[in-house]
Design a protein around this motif. Structure first.
Motif: not given
Length: 141
Positions: A22-25, A124-135
């Protein structure tokens, strides 16, 4: 027009298809835009500083996705609608009959190209970590 192609995105997309489709794009768009932001910073640092308008006019802009292409551009604002009209950027970059070339975009691209794999991973790590934190915050409510 100058283009850079980033390879290795297929592996990241594969990870997302299995872990968080769901969040990949969104994360991939943020990663690509983060790299465009780094190129923008480098170009601003190397831009001629006569009045500061040129460096203010360098922007990173997201493009709409089409046919599964994720794209972000680094542009120089110019024209009547531009807040900082820097139509003359190409005169500096490529030179004229009376003005020798003083490139700032191409050297910026060359400087970024060498560290692109590391930058891609970091973004990628920065954006992925931020997305996980938001979730995580969304789920804890």
């Amino acid at each position: 027009m100058i283009e850079i192609e980033v390879r290795g995105l297929e592996q990241m997309e594969h990870v997302f298809e299995e872990i968080a489709p769901k969040h990949a794009i969104n994360i991939m768009r943020a990663t690509v835009h983060g790299i465009a932001g780094e190129i923008r910073k480098e170009a601003k640092a190397k831009a001629p500083r006569a009045d500061g308008t040129l460096s203010k006019a360098i922007k990173a802009k997201r493009r709409r996705m089409s046919f599964d292409w994720i794209q972000s551009d680094v542009i120089v604002e110019h024209g009547a609608a531009a807040r900082n009209d820097a139509f003359y950027w190409r005169f500096h970059e490529y030179g004229t009959v009376n003005l020798p070339e003083r490139p700032f975009f191409m050297p910026s691209l060359r400087a970024i190209e060498a560290g692109l794999p590391d930058m891609l991973r970091d973004q990628f790590v920065k954006k992925f970590t931020a997305a996980l934190e938001r979730q995580r915050r969304r789920l804890s409510r």
